[in-house]
Enzyme design. Structure first.
Site, PDB file in Angstrom:
ATOM      1  N   LYS A 177       0.820  -1.266  -0.041  1.00 21.72           N
ATOM      2  CA  LYS A 177      -0.092   0.228   0.026  1.00 21.72           C
ATOM      3  C   LYS A 177       0.923   1.196  -0.057  1.00 21.72           C
ATOM      4  CE  LYS A 177      -1.638  -1.312   3.783  1.00 21.72           C
ATOM      5  NZ  LYS A 177      -2.558  -1.716   5.046  1.00 21.72           N
ATOM      6  N   THR A 209      -8.865   9.278   8.139  1.00 19.50           N
ATOM      7  CA  THR A 209      -8.385   7.792   7.634  1.00 19.50           C
ATOM      8  C   THR A 209      -8.116   6.801   8.703  1.00 19.50           C
ATOM      9  OG1 THR A 209      -6.135   8.693   7.529  1.00 19.50           O
ATOM     10  CG2 THR A 209      -7.582   8.818   5.419  1.00 19.50           C
ATOM     11  N   GLY A 211      -8.063   3.635  10.478  1.00 23.80           N
ATOM     12  CA  GLY A 211      -8.268   2.189  10.501  1.00 23.80           C
ATOM     13  C   GLY A 211      -8.501   1.807   8.822  1.00 23.80           C
ATOM     14  N   THR A 212      -7.966   2.726   7.812  1.00 23.70           N
ATOM     15  CA  THR A 212      -7.960   2.255   6.532  1.00 23.70           C
ATOM     16  C   THR A 212      -7.365   0.920   6.340  1.00 23.70           C
ATOM     17  OG1 THR A 212      -6.072   3.675   6.326  1.00 23.70           O
ATOM     18  CG2 THR A 212      -8.082   4.541   5.628  1.00 23.70           C
ATOM     19  N   GLY A 213      -6.351   0.541   6.852  1.00 21.94           N
ATOM     20  CA  GLY A 213      -5.483  -0.628   6.760  1.00 21.94           C
ATOM     21  C   GLY A 213      -6.208  -1.831   7.155  1.00 21.94           C
ATOM     22  N   CYS A 214      -6.922  -1.603   8.531  1.00 21.92           N
ATOM     23  CA  CYS A 214      -7.800  -2.756   8.727  1.00 21.92           C
ATOM     24  C   CYS A 214      -9.180  -2.922   7.637  1.00 21.92           C
ATOM     25  CB  CYS A 214      -8.449  -2.457  10.123  1.00 21.92           C
ATOM     26  SG  CYS A 214      -7.389  -1.903  11.517  1.00 21.92           S
TER      27      CYS A 214
END
Length: 274
Positions: A177, A209, A211-214
């Site tokens: 990412k 943004t 928690g975008t990875g989760c």
């Protein structure tokens, strides 16, 4: 009627609802699968940062995973925050014992506010025991640097080579990412044994943004559970997260980095409760 697929999320809890297990359950549900959860840690956090972390005993993490697999068919697994080498090992052993399929590993190491969430020893255990089980590894650039013990990449042109080095650690695919880079486009790169492909989206000007990875990794797990091939699943997850970020400001949650809007497609289609 086709059966709803089941996705188990293994991660820490975020009481503010934007990241961790709470984000996992929302993203999995929004992507059409049934969400289950095994908690690895309790955190005291909000949109402004992490105040404390209480890890769950490894044997109880194992007990949660066993309880799910012994009763429910699990179509995919998403792994997030682990916190310690003991929990990391417990998760790896449990998933191997249950022959888990479609494992999405999000190597959560540092919170958005800079708080460390994974120890050096746990990173080594993750590399040795979990990466070989992963269907798709989903690191951001700081996490990729930590996994390879090298400086953080700043040039997007170098992302394919970096993803290939991560692929050599054992996962079947790597979704690297590029959200930490600057520019009008947010570039991700998917590397598999058959080659690689760029996944790009317009960068949304918002601070919300959290928690975008989760959210991305959980959406990806749901798409794999439904039966999508990795490239199709990654594209669908990318589109979903871009929409969640684009509608994040409408939530007005917290005073810091707020969450993305996991149910943007439903609520903005007029399906929100009255």
């Amino acid at each position: 009627m086709s059966k709803i697929k089941h996705v188990l999320a293994i991660a820490g809890s975020d009481p503010s609802g934007g990241a961790g297990i709470q984000a996992d359950i929302k993203a999995i549900s929004a992507n059409g699968a049934y969400a289950m959860a095994a908690i690895t840690a309790l955190t005291a956090q909000n949109t402004r940062g992490v105040r404390g972390v209480q890890l769950v005993a490894p044997e109880f993490v194992t007990a949660q995973i066993d309880a799910v697999f012994e009763d429910i068919h699990v179509d995919a697994v998403k792994i997030g925050m682990l916190g310690s080498p003991e929990i990391t090992l417990a998760v790896a052993e449990a998933l191997a014992r249950h022959h888990a399929q479609c494992i999405v590993l999000d190597p959560v190491m540092v919170a958005k506010g800079g708080d460390r969430l994974l120890s050096e020893a746990a990173i080594r255990t993750l590399i040795e025991r979990l990466l070989p089980l992963a269907t798709i590894l989903t690191p951001n650039l700081p996490e990729a640097a930590a996994l390879l013990d090298e400086p953080e990449l700043t040039d997007p042109a170098a992302m394919p080579a970096l993803a290939e080095r991560l692929l050599s650690l054992g996962p079947s695919a790597v979704l690297l990412k590029g959200g930490h880079l600057s520019g009008a486009v947010s570039p991700d790169y998917l590397a598999t044994a058959d080659g690689g492909v760029w996944l790009e989206a317009e960068r949304i000007p918002t601070k919300n943004t959290h928690g975008t990875g989760c959210t991305l990794s959980s959406a990806l797990a749901a798409q794999l559970a439904i039966g999508a091939e990795p490239i199709v699943a990654a594209r669908a997850a990318k589109v979903y997260v871009a929409g969640a970020i684009a509608h994040a400001d409408s939530l007005e949650v917290g005073q810091g980095q707020g969450p993305t809007h996991h149910f943007h497609a439903l609520w903005h289609a007029g399906h929100a409760p009255s």
